[in-house]
Design a protein around this motif. Structure first.
Motif: not given
Length: 429
Positions: A156-183
């Motif tokens: 599960t791989i970070n795509l966008f960051s906010g919160g304490k991992h970034a500049g706090g521009q939005v409260p939530i911390q991470d949106v992650l990519v899940v390559p669900a079909r990858a084999r």
């Protein structure tokens, strides 16, 4: 099993330029293992204590010379020359020597560095890959069982960051990519690369900014609100040529503890209570292809976690990080309450490999999924990849596909895939 001949340590810098600890364990047969420990930014209050020097004149008080000195002196003197047949014996000796409930005297960073260095030295002594040594540790832990066959965890791989991992521009911390079909791991990373590049292009066009990254390599444009992170992530998946929710899904790390004050969640323009927070998250899950939600409520909002779990149902992982802190007592409480169905396992939250293995066993016995996770302050050491394989982790959360401290883990997984041919874990359901 040879005895420990020498323990040494070094203060090094993590991926944020802050000090952390590296330890080397030399066994009596000349075998050597070296390991470095990470450090978190978004930390739960129940985590084991990283020992810092507190000298404001040096690294703003974040130096680790005290922890290093404890390895050179007290830990070396107490452990060298003693026979340790198992990892558990070594870890228990260190915990007893520290004598505090949260490793505050010697430091969890010192204890974990030694714990990991001993495991790597033992793997070298046995002539086995590190993931096999980790599997042995799991099998020796409280009736745990090593995986019947090894698999690679799905990233599960970070795509966008906010919160304490970034500049706090939005409260939530991470949106992650899940390559669900990858084999394969190779396909998972190449899929994520395409989505990441599409997202970087989106940031240039929509926010007029270069691909500047947060602590874990996620992109961090000035999102106007949390929902924009999710909308832009779906747009990036489509722009990369994938079907959202089928080929590529999303995971979110809400990190709610950091915007929970006075019993209210300060997520949008108006603060709201726990039940309203649950409804916000449920609406996200219904509107976007989200398959995992981490820390949707605050770490001590125990009363409402069971309702969160009920509302999210079985098709989404209700993942506990700050809530659980890789702590067996907190995990047991969550199991009894029905508060989660997945554990985010961070070894440095508890302080030794053996205690982390106990946490893993508890989660597995409850039928939970386990996501093995790195920290925001990482090193180029790649032991986490072997841990996720050796313990049979379902997912691995390392960060984005940029920055060498993240890529070291992904590259190790690629190497294991080529050398051993292990399959990639399927997403649950």
């Amino acid at each position: 099993m040879p005895t420990i001949r020498r323990l040494t340590a070094l203060e090094i810098l993590d991926s944020r330029g802050r000090p952390t600890v590296q330890a080397t364990c030399e066994l009596s047969d000349g075998t050597v293992g070296t390991a470095s420990v990470p450090s978190g930014a978004s930390t739960g209050t129940a985590e084991a204590l990283e020992l810092r020097d507190g000298d404001p004149r040096r690294y703003g008080g974040l130096g680790c010379r005290k922890a290093v000195a404890h390895i050179h002196q007290e830990l070396h003197q107490a452990l060298s020359g003693r026979p340790f047949e198992t990892q558990q014996e070594l870890d228990q000796a260190m915990v007893a020597l520290d004598g505090t409930p949260n490793k505050a005297r010697l430091g969890a960073n010192a204890l974990l560095a030694v714990s990991l260095a001993f495991a790597r030295a033992t793997a070298h002594h046995r002539g086995v890959p590190l993931y096999e040594q980790f599997a042995t540790i799991l099998a020796q832990t409280d009736g745990g069982q090593a995986p019947a066959s090894f698999r690679l965890p799905r990233p599960t791989i970070n795509l966008f960051s906010g919160g304490k991992h970034a500049g706090g521009q939005v409260p939530i911390q991470d949106v992650l990519v899940v390559p669900a079909r990858a084999r394969t791991m190779d396909e998972a990373l190449s899929t994520t690369y395409a989505v990441y590049q599409a997202a970087a292009d989106l940031c240039r066009r929509k926010y007029q900014m270069r691909a500047l990254t947060a602590d874990e390599g996620g992109l961090a444009p000035p999102f106007p609100h949390a929902q924009a992170m999710l909308e832009d992530a779906v747009a990036a998946i489509r722009a990369a040529g994938f079907v959202p929710g089928q080929e590529v899904a999303l995971a979110i790390d809400v990190a709610s503890t950091h915007f929970f004050q006075d019993g209210r969640y300060h997520l949008g323009e108006e603060p709201h209570d726990s039940l309203a927070q649950i409804q916000v998250v449920r609406q996200w899950v219904e509107a976007y292809p989200i398959v995992s939600v981490e820390d949707a409520l605050a770490e001590d909002d125990w009363e409402h976690w069971p309702e969160l779990r009920r509302q999210l149902g079985e098709r989404v992982l209700t993942l506990g990080d700050d809530l659980l802190c890789t702590n067996p007592a907190r995990i047991q409480r969550a199991i009894e309450l029905g508060a989660a169905n997945a554990l985010l396992l961070k070894v440095n939250q508890i302080g030794t490999l053996s205690e982390a293995a106990q946490a893993f066993v508890l989660a597995r016995r409850a039928g939970w999924q386990v996501t093995v996770s790195a920290r925001s302050g990482e090193t180029e050491d790649n032991w986490l990849a072997d841990l996720a394989v050796g313990w049979g982790g379902d997912q691995i959360k390392v960060g984005s596909i940029t920055q060498s401290e993240r890529l070291a883990k992904y590259n190790r997984l690629l190497a294991i895939e080529v050398a051993a041919g292990f399959p990639l874990v399927a997403w649950p359901g």
